[in-house]
Design a protein around this motif. Structure first.
Motif, short mmCIF file in Angstrom:
data_model
loop_
_atom_site.label_atom_id
_atom_site.label_comp_id
_atom_site.label_asym_id
_atom_site.label_seq_id
_atom_site.Cartn_x
_atom_site.Cartn_y
_atom_site.Cartn_z
N GLY A 120 0.67 -1.23 -0.06
CA GLY A 120 -0.08 -0.08 -0.13
C GLY A 120 0.84 1.22 -0.14
N VAL A 121 1.85 1.20 0.77
CA VAL A 121 2.91 2.46 0.71
C VAL A 121 3.61 2.57 -0.62
CG1 VAL A 121 4.90 3.43 2.04
CG2 VAL A 121 3.05 2.40 3.34
N LEU A 123 2.37 1.58 -3.57
CA LEU A 123 1.47 2.25 -4.46
C LEU A 123 1.35 3.71 -4.03
CD1 LEU A 123 -0.97 -0.62 -4.69
CD2 LEU A 123 0.41 0.27 -6.33
N LEU A 124 1.22 4.07 -2.92
CA LEU A 124 1.11 5.59 -2.57
C LEU A 124 2.36 6.38 -3.23
CD1 LEU A 124 -0.85 5.73 0.90
CD2 LEU A 124 -1.78 6.34 -1.46
N VAL A 125 3.38 5.92 -2.83
CA VAL A 125 4.46 6.59 -3.21
C VAL A 125 4.72 6.66 -4.85
CG1 VAL A 125 7.14 6.34 -3.45
CG2 VAL A 125 5.96 6.12 -1.35
N LEU A 127 1.91 6.62 -6.85
CA LEU A 127 0.87 7.33 -7.46
C LEU A 127 1.53 8.94 -7.24
CD1 LEU A 127 -2.12 7.79 -8.32
CD2 LEU A 127 -2.51 8.04 -5.89
N PHE A 128 2.05 9.32 -5.90
CA PHE A 128 2.58 10.90 -5.95
C PHE A 128 3.62 10.88 -6.81
CE2 PHE A 128 0.58 10.41 -1.69
CZ PHE A 128 -0.68 11.54 -1.92
N LYS A 129 4.64 9.97 -7.31
CA LYS A 129 5.60 10.32 -8.20
C LYS A 129 4.87 10.48 -9.62
CE LYS A 129 9.52 8.97 -6.00
NZ LYS A 129 10.71 9.57 -6.03
N LYS A 131 2.00 11.43 -10.22
CA LYS A 131 1.25 12.82 -10.44
C LYS A 131 1.99 14.26 -10.73
CE LYS A 131 -1.68 15.51 -7.02
NZ LYS A 131 -2.18 15.79 -5.87
#
Length: 136
Positions: A120-121, A123-125, A127-129, A131
């Motif tokens: 999960g972490v 995937l979040l990292v 996603l923010f990269k 964006k």
């Protein structure tokens, strides 16, 4: 009397310095030059800056002073908080303590929970990269 032995016993090393070369004429010339330079400085004919050697920075200082610390990575501050070694050690420490404590309280299922959390972490990292950053 020394008895023969198959073992080698360490002997203390002796300090011996042998001069490689001694030139009394050269030393006398250097002493005389220094004495004459001091006399000329006292008379005011020569300034202390004129008497210094032009190729050296100072008589007593080293030309490589600080050369090792200028390029060392210890002096440089990390550009990002994630590049700090102390923070990385802290995160690993909390991860290990949390995993050990979770294993004691929950059991082997904590390994799966940790894997789900890590995915999960990640995937979040990601996603923010991906964006795009806003321009101000």
């Amino acid at each position: 009397m020394k008895f023969p032995s198959i073992f080698r016993v360490n002997q203390p090393r002796r300090f011996q310095i042998t001069p490689r070369h001694y030139d009394p004429v050269k030393e006398e010339i250097a002493n005389r030059t220094e004495r004459i330079r001091k006399e000329l400085e006292e008379q005011g004919v020569l300034t202390p800056e004129d008497g210094e050697n032009k190729g050296h920075t100072s008589r007593y200082g080293s030309t490589i002073r600080g050369a090792f610390t200028q390029g060392s990575p210890i002096k440089k501050q990390p550009s990002s908080i994630f590049q700090s070694a102390g923070l990385l050690r802290l995160i690993i420490f909390f991860f290990l303590i949390g995993g050990f404590g979770g294993y004691l309280y929950i059991g082997p299922d904590v390994i799966y929970y940790g894997l789900y959390l890590a995915v999960g972490v990640a995937l979040l990292v990601g996603l923010f990269k991906l964006k795009p950053k806003r321009k101000k």
